[in-house]
Scaffold this motif. Sequence first.
Motif, PDB file in Angstrom:
ATOM      1  N   ASP A 164       0.789  -1.381   0.070  1.00 25.75           N
ATOM      2  CA  ASP A 164       0.013   0.147  -0.060  1.00 25.75           C
ATOM      3  C   ASP A 164       0.744   1.370   0.104  1.00 25.75           C
ATOM      4  N   SER A 165       2.034   1.179   0.673  1.00 25.68           N
ATOM      5  CA  SER A 165       2.825   2.307   0.681  1.00 25.68           C
ATOM      6  C   SER A 165       4.096   2.051  -0.224  1.00 25.68           C
ATOM      7  N   ASP A 166       4.816   3.278  -0.642  1.00 26.90           N
ATOM      8  CA  ASP A 166       5.980   3.117  -1.615  1.00 26.90           C
ATOM      9  C   ASP A 166       7.334   2.937  -0.526  1.00 26.90           C
ATOM     10  N   GLU A 167       7.115   3.118   0.883  1.00 30.90           N
ATOM     11  CA  GLU A 167       8.117   2.702   1.776  1.00 30.90           C
ATOM     12  C   GLU A 167       8.322   1.266   1.693  1.00 30.90           C
ATOM     13  N   PHE A 168       9.599   0.992   1.718  1.00 32.72           N
ATOM     14  CA  PHE A 168       9.992  -0.357   1.582  1.00 32.72           C
ATOM     15  C   PHE A 168      10.880  -1.091   2.468  1.00 32.72           C
ATOM     16  N   ILE A 169      10.907  -2.273   2.701  1.00 32.04           N
ATOM     17  CA  ILE A 169      11.957  -2.937   3.503  1.00 32.04           C
ATOM     18  C   ILE A 169      12.635  -3.780   2.260  1.00 32.04           C
ATOM     19  N   LEU A 170      13.803  -3.715   2.459  1.00 35.71           N
ATOM     20  CA  LEU A 170      14.807  -4.379   1.401  1.00 35.71           C
ATOM     21  C   LEU A 170      15.420  -5.728   2.234  1.00 35.71           C
ATOM     22  N   LEU A 171      15.348  -6.798   1.390  1.00 32.85           N
ATOM     23  CA  LEU A 171      16.061  -8.079   1.981  1.00 32.85           C
ATOM     24  C   LEU A 171      17.388  -8.102   0.878  1.00 32.85           C
ATOM     25  N   ASN A 172      18.379  -8.519   1.678  1.00 32.44           N
ATOM     26  CA  ASN A 172      19.823  -8.370   0.776  1.00 32.44           C
ATOM     27  C   ASN A 172      20.431  -9.862   0.930  1.00 32.44           C
ATOM     28  N   ALA A 173      21.004 -10.334  -0.215  1.00 33.75           N
ATOM     29  CA  ALA A 173      21.907 -11.335  -0.139  1.00 33.75           C
ATOM     30  C   ALA A 173      23.101 -11.156  -1.174  1.00 33.75           C
ATOM     31  N   HIS A 174      24.189 -11.654  -1.153  1.00 41.39           N
ATOM     32  CA  HIS A 174      25.224 -11.655  -2.068  1.00 41.39           C
ATOM     33  C   HIS A 174      25.433 -12.894  -2.875  1.00 41.39           C
ATOM     34  N   ASN A 175      25.957 -12.638  -4.288  1.00 41.97           N
ATOM     35  CA  ASN A 175      26.108 -13.588  -5.120  1.00 41.97           C
ATOM     36  C   ASN A 175      27.440 -13.431  -5.914  1.00 41.97           C
ATOM     37  N   CYS A 176      28.474 -13.450  -4.999  1.00 41.10           N
ATOM     38  CA  CYS A 176      29.791 -13.002  -5.797  1.00 41.10           C
ATOM     39  C   CYS A 176      30.983 -14.132  -5.436  1.00 41.10           C
ATOM     40  N   HIS A 177      30.581 -15.129  -4.567  1.00 47.85           N
ATOM     41  CA  HIS A 177      31.388 -16.119  -4.039  1.00 47.85           C
ATOM     42  C   HIS A 177      31.305 -17.487  -4.841  1.00 47.85           C
ATOM     43  N   PRO A 178      32.234 -17.861  -5.782  1.00 45.97           N
ATOM     44  CA  PRO A 178      32.093 -19.091  -6.493  1.00 45.97           C
ATOM     45  C   PRO A 178      31.882 -20.210  -5.810  1.00 45.97           C
ATOM     46  N   TYR A 179      31.056 -21.040  -6.018  1.00 46.74           N
ATOM     47  CA  TYR A 179      30.968 -22.485  -5.327  1.00 46.74           C
ATOM     48  C   TYR A 179      30.856 -22.344  -4.095  1.00 46.74           C
ATOM     49  N   GLN A 180      30.145 -21.433  -3.448  1.00 51.01           N
ATOM     50  CA  GLN A 180      29.880 -21.379  -1.884  1.00 51.01           C
ATOM     51  C   GLN A 180      28.414 -21.429  -1.668  1.00 51.01           C
ATOM     52  N   ALA A 181      28.104 -22.648  -1.128  1.00 49.14           N
ATOM     53  CA  ALA A 181      26.510 -22.789  -0.907  1.00 49.14           C
ATOM     54  C   ALA A 181      26.053 -21.961   0.330  1.00 49.14           C
ATOM     55  N   ASN A 182      26.781 -22.196   1.442  1.00 52.41           N
ATOM     56  CA  ASN A 182      26.218 -21.194   2.637  1.00 52.41           C
ATOM     57  C   ASN A 182      26.514 -19.821   2.525  1.00 52.41           C
ATOM     58  N   ASP A 183      27.600 -19.602   1.920  1.00 53.71           N
ATOM     59  CA  ASP A 183      28.286 -18.117   1.905  1.00 53.71           C
ATOM     60  C   ASP A 183      28.031 -17.769   0.389  1.00 53.71           C
ATOM     61  N   ASP A 184      27.296 -17.303  -0.243  1.00 55.76           N
ATOM     62  CA  ASP A 184      26.006 -16.786   0.479  1.00 55.76           C
ATOM     63  C   ASP A 184      24.721 -17.186  -0.394  1.00 55.76           C
ATOM     64  N   ILE A 185      24.863 -18.176  -1.237  1.00 60.61           N
ATOM     65  CA  ILE A 185      23.621 -18.813  -1.723  1.00 60.61           C
ATOM     66  C   ILE A 185      22.516 -19.314  -0.829  1.00 60.61           C
ATOM     67  N   SER A 186      22.832 -19.735   0.290  1.00 60.88           N
ATOM     68  CA  SER A 186      21.766 -19.843   1.220  1.00 60.88           C
ATOM     69  C   SER A 186      20.837 -18.482   1.540  1.00 60.88           C
ATOM     70  N   GLY A 187      21.610 -17.467   1.650  1.00 66.45           N
ATOM     71  CA  GLY A 187      20.636 -16.250   1.889  1.00 66.45           C
ATOM     72  C   GLY A 187      20.051 -15.919   0.677  1.00 66.45           C
ATOM     73  N   VAL A 188      20.445 -16.159  -0.920  1.00 67.78           N
ATOM     74  CA  VAL A 188      19.606 -15.950  -1.832  1.00 67.78           C
ATOM     75  C   VAL A 188      18.295 -16.759  -1.834  1.00 67.78           C
ATOM     76  N   ALA A 189      18.762 -18.202  -1.666  1.00 65.58           N
ATOM     77  CA  ALA A 189      17.453 -18.912  -1.753  1.00 65.58           C
ATOM     78  C   ALA A 189      16.514 -18.526  -0.677  1.00 65.58           C
ATOM     79  N   VAL A 190      16.961 -18.242   0.577  1.00 65.27           N
ATOM     80  CA  VAL A 190      16.072 -17.951   1.573  1.00 65.27           C
ATOM     81  C   VAL A 190      15.309 -16.456   1.237  1.00 65.27           C
ATOM     82  N   GLY A 191      16.084 -15.624   0.781  1.00 65.77           N
ATOM     83  CA  GLY A 191      15.369 -14.321   0.358  1.00 65.77           C
ATOM     84  C   GLY A 191      14.331 -14.655  -0.768  1.00 65.77           C
ATOM     85  N   ILE A 192      14.660 -15.571  -1.573  1.00 67.72           N
ATOM     86  CA  ILE A 192      13.443 -15.659  -2.548  1.00 67.72           C
ATOM     87  C   ILE A 192      12.280 -16.351  -2.054  1.00 67.72           C
ATOM     88  N   ASP A 193      12.502 -17.286  -1.121  1.00 67.91           N
ATOM     89  CA  ASP A 193      11.402 -18.041  -0.400  1.00 67.91           C
ATOM     90  C   ASP A 193      10.715 -16.940   0.504  1.00 67.91           C
TER      91      ASP A 193
END
Length: 429
Positions: A164-193
């Motif tokens: 209803d408002s343009d004010e927003f909450i931002l979820l953030n995860a990073h995707n710059c570490h090659p072949y690192q599942a927990n750091d931080d692909i786990s954050g990416v997957a949780v953010g999508i969920d």
Amino acid sequence: MSSIKDLASDLYPFPYSITGPGNDNSIIRLCKELSFDIYKYSSGQSLNGWLIPPACIVEKAELRKNGELIYDGKISPLGVPSQSDSFVGELLLDELKPHLFVSEDENAIPYHWTKLYRPDEPLWGFCMPKKLKDSLSEGTYSVELITKKVSASMKVMIYELQGDSDEFILLNAHNCHPYQANDDISGVAVGIDVMKRLANLPSRRYSYRLMIAPELLGPMFWLNQVGENEWSKARGVILLKSVGNQRPLRLQQSFSGNTLIDRAAHHVFKHGYEKYSFGEFRAIYGNDETVFEAPPYCIPSVTLTRWPFPQYHSNLDTPDLLDDELLNDTAKTTFEICRTLELNISYKRNFSGLICLSRYGLYKSPPPQDVNGVDYYKSERGRWSRLMNALPSHLNDSVNLLELAELYELPIADIYKYLEDWKDQGLVK
């Protein structure tokens, strides 16, 4: 229906970096989950001294002794430090050793990242298991390490869920570490969920955004591009960093430590866990919070993390490390923080005088009396009785539900339900 761990496993096998084909190719998979907007920034762009690096391609990475191949850095995607310079020549073992990078685990290959953010420092080398480095004998070694730097672009992915408002909450995860599942692909997957859970709410007061981007540089360049008209609408950031391993979920507070998003996070942790660990700004985990909190943005940012873990920044950080139950726990906690913000509204009296609450089905009985009187503080029943009797005095525009939840140590969702019952009876608005 696939799980959060399934999604993380799908997103794991990409050679992520700040720029390069790994990030570009993963976008196709990510956009199957959510319709992201893609912001692009060319390598070579600079901001406040920070530089977007080119893509780095390792063409050859061989270490030999007496013509025999000792190590091929191309066997592992982590076998050469990120942005490594080229080097061809012969070195004695003592000269070579400073260029051989290892982890504490003798079998692990480390992820070496420093040149991504310190491009002016000369660096070349091999990342290898410690047991291999320790086994090397004295003598002359031949190095043929050839890398190529090519122009590329950094991608920042933003998905917005309008409220209803343009004010927003931002979820953030990073995707710059090659072949690192927990750091931080786990954050990416949780953010999508979490975004999918928020999409299922019948209504939303706030808007929500998910940012998937290389750490530091991604948020930095995005904030600079979108300008004050956009970033000033952010009411808080929830950083999801290394959230799928088998350690307790921890909370890192914002810079001030007492913002609305801090209080919402503490509320959820307090009522969701028997006990929990938390720390001040930058005292538990270091990542993008410094970007969001930097002036003039000053966006309060809390971090959820299960760091540290022994496989951190090594080839041992694989999807096998992830625990689906704990990934879901992180997603639930993140969602509940957002839901707490959604429920944090105020009610106003629609009556005068003392109301006979039992006639409206709103009366809550106090705890039984014992030799010490009545426990109005330690028992939940007593705290509800205190809230009920004080509620008419609280019902003004200046008191919100989170304040009541903190004052009476009760879950905000339960207080919300109780006040909605009052509203259904026409007593409040």
